[in-house]
Design a protein around this motif. Structure first.
Motif, PDB file in Angstrom:
ATOM      1  N   ILE A 144       0.858  -1.184   0.000  1.00 40.33           N
ATOM      2  CA  ILE A 144       0.000   0.000   0.000  1.00 40.33           C
ATOM      3  C   ILE A 144       0.892   1.231   0.000  1.00 40.33           C
ATOM      4  CG2 ILE A 144      -1.797   1.280   1.215  1.00 40.33           C
ATOM      5  CD1 ILE A 144      -2.689  -1.363   2.477  1.00 40.33           C
ATOM      6  N   ASP A 145       0.876   1.960  -1.113  1.00 41.01           N
ATOM      7  CA  ASP A 145       1.608   3.226  -1.232  1.00 41.01           C
ATOM      8  C   ASP A 145       0.646   4.324  -0.788  1.00 41.01           C
ATOM      9  OD1 ASP A 145       2.920   5.527  -1.947  1.00 41.01           O
ATOM     10  OD2 ASP A 145       3.036   5.087  -4.086  1.00 41.01           O
ATOM     11  N   LEU A 146       0.784   4.740   0.471  1.00 38.62           N
ATOM     12  CA  LEU A 146      -0.200   5.637   1.096  1.00 38.62           C
ATOM     13  C   LEU A 146       0.346   7.051   1.181  1.00 38.62           C
ATOM     14  CD1 LEU A 146      -2.934   5.869   2.554  1.00 38.62           C
ATOM     15  CD2 LEU A 146      -1.756   5.251   4.671  1.00 38.62           C
ATOM     16  N   ARG A 147      -0.482   8.018   0.788  1.00 34.40           N
ATOM     17  CA  ARG A 147      -0.070   9.420   0.781  1.00 34.40           C
ATOM     18  C   ARG A 147      -1.075  10.265   1.558  1.00 34.40           C
ATOM     19  NH1 ARG A 147       1.312   9.447  -5.761  1.00 34.40           N
ATOM     20  NH2 ARG A 147       2.126   7.303  -5.755  1.00 34.40           N
ATOM     21  N   ASP A 148      -0.549  11.124   2.433  1.00 35.69           N
ATOM     22  CA  ASP A 148      -1.366  12.037   3.239  1.00 35.69           C
ATOM     23  C   ASP A 148      -1.538  13.326   2.442  1.00 35.69           C
ATOM     24  OD1 ASP A 148      -2.517  13.686   5.113  1.00 35.69           O
ATOM     25  OD2 ASP A 148      -1.037  13.327   6.673  1.00 35.69           O
ATOM     26  N   VAL A 149      -2.756  13.562   1.936  1.00 40.00           N
ATOM     27  CA  VAL A 149      -3.002  14.676   1.019  1.00 40.00           C
ATOM     28  C   VAL A 149      -4.321  15.346   1.404  1.00 40.00           C
ATOM     29  CG1 VAL A 149      -3.188  15.336  -1.416  1.00 40.00           C
ATOM     30  CG2 VAL A 149      -1.882  13.293  -0.789  1.00 40.00           C
ATOM     31  N   ASP A 150      -4.403  16.674   1.192  1.00 37.92           N
ATOM     32  CA  ASP A 150      -5.677  17.334   1.449  1.00 37.92           C
ATOM     33  C   ASP A 150      -6.654  17.046   0.317  1.00 37.92           C
ATOM     34  OD1 ASP A 150      -4.880  18.981  -0.645  1.00 37.92           O
ATOM     35  OD2 ASP A 150      -4.458  20.710   0.620  1.00 37.92           O
ATOM     36  N   ARG A 151      -7.912  17.420   0.513  1.00 36.18           N
ATOM     37  CA  ARG A 151      -8.953  17.057  -0.446  1.00 36.18           C
ATOM     38  C   ARG A 151      -8.701  17.583  -1.860  1.00 36.18           C
ATOM     39  NH1 ARG A 151     -12.129  20.270  -3.344  1.00 36.18           N
ATOM     40  NH2 ARG A 151     -12.406  21.569  -1.498  1.00 36.18           N
ATOM     41  N   PRO A 152      -8.322  18.849  -2.046  1.00 40.50           N
ATOM     42  CA  PRO A 152      -8.031  19.293  -3.415  1.00 40.50           C
ATOM     43  C   PRO A 152      -6.879  18.510  -4.036  1.00 40.50           C
ATOM     44  CG  PRO A 152      -8.357  21.185  -1.977  1.00 40.50           C
ATOM     45  CD  PRO A 152      -8.281  19.984  -1.087  1.00 40.50           C
ATOM     46  N   GLY A 153      -5.862  18.185  -3.218  1.00 41.40           N
ATOM     47  CA  GLY A 153      -4.741  17.393  -3.719  1.00 41.40           C
ATOM     48  C   GLY A 153      -5.151  15.994  -4.112  1.00 41.40           C
ATOM     49  N   ILE A 154      -6.080  15.422  -3.364  1.00 43.70           N
ATOM     50  CA  ILE A 154      -6.593  14.080  -3.703  1.00 43.70           C
ATOM     51  C   ILE A 154      -7.320  14.115  -5.035  1.00 43.70           C
ATOM     52  CG2 ILE A 154      -8.292  12.328  -3.044  1.00 43.70           C
ATOM     53  CD1 ILE A 154      -7.575  12.941  -0.118  1.00 43.70           C
ATOM     54  N   GLU A 155      -8.168  15.120  -5.231  1.00 43.48           N
ATOM     55  CA  GLU A 155      -8.904  15.224  -6.489  1.00 43.48           C
ATOM     56  C   GLU A 155      -7.941  15.333  -7.661  1.00 43.48           C
ATOM     57  OE1 GLU A 155     -12.058  18.086  -6.593  1.00 43.48           O
ATOM     58  OE2 GLU A 155     -12.576  17.773  -4.498  1.00 43.48           O
ATOM     59  N   ALA A 156      -6.903  16.175  -7.526  1.00 41.98           N
ATOM     60  CA  ALA A 156      -5.941  16.349  -8.611  1.00 41.98           C
ATOM     61  C   ALA A 156      -5.165  15.059  -8.865  1.00 41.98           C
ATOM     62  CB  ALA A 156      -4.980  17.493  -8.265  1.00 41.98           C
ATOM     63  N   ALA A 157      -4.769  14.378  -7.787  1.00 46.52           N
ATOM     64  CA  ALA A 157      -3.989  13.137  -7.936  1.00 46.52           C
ATOM     65  C   ALA A 157      -4.795  12.055  -8.636  1.00 46.52           C
ATOM     66  CB  ALA A 157      -3.526  12.657  -6.564  1.00 46.52           C
ATOM     67  N   VAL A 158      -6.082  11.972  -8.329  1.00 45.98           N
ATOM     68  CA  VAL A 158      -6.940  10.979  -8.976  1.00 45.98           C
ATOM     69  C   VAL A 158      -7.107  11.309 -10.457  1.00 45.98           C
ATOM     70  CG1 VAL A 158      -9.292  10.060  -9.091  1.00 45.98           C
ATOM     71  CG2 VAL A 158      -8.162  10.303  -6.878  1.00 45.98           C
ATOM     72  N   LEU A 159      -7.400  12.566 -10.761  1.00 48.86           N
ATOM     73  CA  LEU A 159      -7.627  12.962 -12.158  1.00 48.86           C
ATOM     74  C   LEU A 159      -6.359  12.833 -12.996  1.00 48.86           C
ATOM     75  CD1 LEU A 159      -9.905  16.095 -11.619  1.00 48.86           C
ATOM     76  CD2 LEU A 159     -10.600  13.850 -12.479  1.00 48.86           C
ATOM     77  N   ASN A 160      -5.184  13.042 -12.368  1.00 50.64           N
ATOM     78  CA  ASN A 160      -3.906  12.958 -13.088  1.00 50.64           C
ATOM     79  C   ASN A 160      -3.340  11.547 -13.112  1.00 50.64           C
ATOM     80  OD1 ASN A 160      -3.926  15.732 -13.594  1.00 50.64           O
ATOM     81  ND2 ASN A 160      -2.819  16.198 -11.698  1.00 50.64           N
ATOM     82  N   ASP A 161      -4.077  10.597 -12.520  1.00 59.08           N
ATOM     83  CA  ASP A 161      -3.633   9.206 -12.462  1.00 59.08           C
ATOM     84  C   ASP A 161      -2.347   9.039 -11.662  1.00 59.08           C
ATOM     85  OD1 ASP A 161      -4.112   6.513 -12.987  1.00 59.08           O
ATOM     86  OD2 ASP A 161      -2.805   6.486 -14.744  1.00 59.08           O
ATOM     87  N   ASP A 162      -2.139   9.930 -10.680  1.00 55.62           N
ATOM     88  CA  ASP A 162      -0.994   9.784  -9.782  1.00 55.62           C
ATOM     89  C   ASP A 162      -1.284   8.765  -8.689  1.00 55.62           C
ATOM     90  OD1 ASP A 162       0.469  11.711 -11.151  1.00 55.62           O
ATOM     91  OD2 ASP A 162      -0.359  13.352  -9.952  1.00 55.62           O
ATOM     92  N   VAL A 163      -2.562   8.517  -8.434  1.00 56.09           N
ATOM     93  CA  VAL A 163      -2.966   7.489  -7.476  1.00 56.09           C
ATOM     94  C   VAL A 163      -4.104   6.683  -8.080  1.00 56.09           C
ATOM     95  CG1 VAL A 163      -2.265   8.828  -5.431  1.00 56.09           C
ATOM     96  CG2 VAL A 163      -4.624   9.014  -6.294  1.00 56.09           C
ATOM     97  N   ASP A 164      -4.301   5.487  -7.551  1.00 59.66           N
ATOM     98  CA  ASP A 164      -5.403   4.640  -8.018  1.00 59.66           C
ATOM     99  C   ASP A 164      -6.718   5.031  -7.364  1.00 59.66           C
ATOM    100  OD1 ASP A 164      -3.700   2.791  -9.589  1.00 59.66           O
ATOM    101  OD2 ASP A 164      -2.895   2.268  -7.623  1.00 59.66           O
ATOM    102  N   LEU A 165      -6.647   5.348  -6.065  1.00 57.38           N
ATOM    103  CA  LEU A 165      -7.851   5.641  -5.289  1.00 57.38           C
ATOM    104  C   LEU A 165      -7.594   6.832  -4.373  1.00 57.38           C
ATOM    105  CD1 LEU A 165      -8.698   1.992  -4.155  1.00 57.38           C
ATOM    106  CD2 LEU A 165      -9.958   3.298  -5.885  1.00 57.38           C
TER     107      LEU A 165
END
Length: 301
Positions: free
Chosen positions: A126-147
């Motif tokens: 599990i590659d886990l990252r502590d990110v705020d909500r806007p950062g999570i949205e960007a990471a998901v849309l940019n395919d930087d994270v799976d979930l």
């Protein structure tokens, strides 16, 4: 005596512990209140100890009840996971799942679920990252994270994502037992506004709080803002103010061992929805798909 304990009794006990009211537990479990009461009495008889303190406004766990609650949750979760494994488990599944999560879900929701996932999929990292909500949205849309896992009720334009609610958690008043509001069975926001308010700012807590106050055309009497959950607990427990927060993050004690109680709020206020985000067009890896399906199944969604 353990042979006399049933899974149904454990489920009813856990429902009562989570809601703080036998009547609400009965509603959640679609049974009569007497079924909840009888299950709890049977467990108390089998264990030879009281699991709940009966209060005018509901029930709260005794120290023995709190300990048994964790065991009961573990049993029920283990059974749920065992039912999950035949359909989804692959003993030789390997790889990495990339997850971004925000403060509240990372601290109060995910660790136990990740431990259960690891028991089923020991070779998945599990590659886990502590990110705020806007950062999570960007990471998901940019395919930087799976979930992404965050408070869905804060997400802007949720329709942009594939998403799944994993937990719906009601918001209640947190108050010291000696506070005047503790004497009210269901205090209103108008009642709460007359007392100092401790405002949690983390995970957009200030914005979401002021949003539902504004809809009622009221404002809380903010005495202190903090990003520290433990500072908030201490201030509430010592009677410096009250707050309204979700059951997911509620604990009945401060770090100093001072008691905190929860009361339902008379006004209708939005619950907190925690859940997953993923990119709509994503071709998920097998580990990512396993995590997605595991979380959905484990949370009963």
């Amino acid at each position: 005596m353990a042979k006399d304990v049933t899974l149904r009794q454990l489920r009813y006990f856990v429902a009562a512990a989570q809601t703080g009211q036998f009547s609400m537990a009965a509603t959640d479990e679609h049974v009569s209140q007497s079924a909840i009461t009888n299950a709890v009495l049977a467990l108390e008889s089998a264990l030879g100890t009281r699991l709940f303190e009966r209060l005018p406004q509901g029930v709260e766990l005794t120290p023995d009840g709190q300990d048994f609650y964790h065991h009961a949750r573990h049993v029920l979760d283990s059974v749920r996971d065992a039912m999950h494994k035949p359909r989804f488990r692959s003993h030789d599944l390997r790889g990495t799942v990339r997850i971004a999560a925000s403060y509240v879900v990372l601290g109060y929701f995910l660790p136990e679920l990740f431990a259960r996932f690891r028991a089923s999929y020991p070779d998945v990292e599990i590659d886990l990252r502590d990110v705020d909500r806007p950062g999570i949205e960007a990471a998901v849309l940019n395919d930087d994270v799976d979930l992404g896992v965050t408070i869905l009720s804060n997400v802007e334009r949720l329709s942009r994502f594939g998403h799944q609610v994993l937990m719906r958690s009601r918001r209640q008043l947190w108050v010291a037992p000696t506070h005047p509001l503790a004497q009210l069975r269901t205090p209103s926001l108008k009642d709460i506004a007359q007392h100092p308010y401790i405002l949690l700012t983390v995970d957009e807590g200030e914005q979401s709080t002021l949003r539902y106050w504004a809809k009622k055309r009221m404002t809380p009497n903010i005495a202190f803002r903090t990003s520290s959950m433990e500072a908030l607990r201490g201030l509430v427990a010592y009677g410096f103010g009250v707050t309204v927060l979700s059951d997911m993050v509620f604990r009945p004690w401060s770090l100093e061992g001072k008691r905190i109680e929860a009361r339902p709020v008379l006004d209708t206020i939005p619950q907190m929805d925690a859940g997953m985000l993923w990119r709509k067009d994503a071709q998920m890896s097998a580990p990512a798909l396993a995590m997605q399906q595991f979380l959905i199944h484990a949370c009963g969604s």
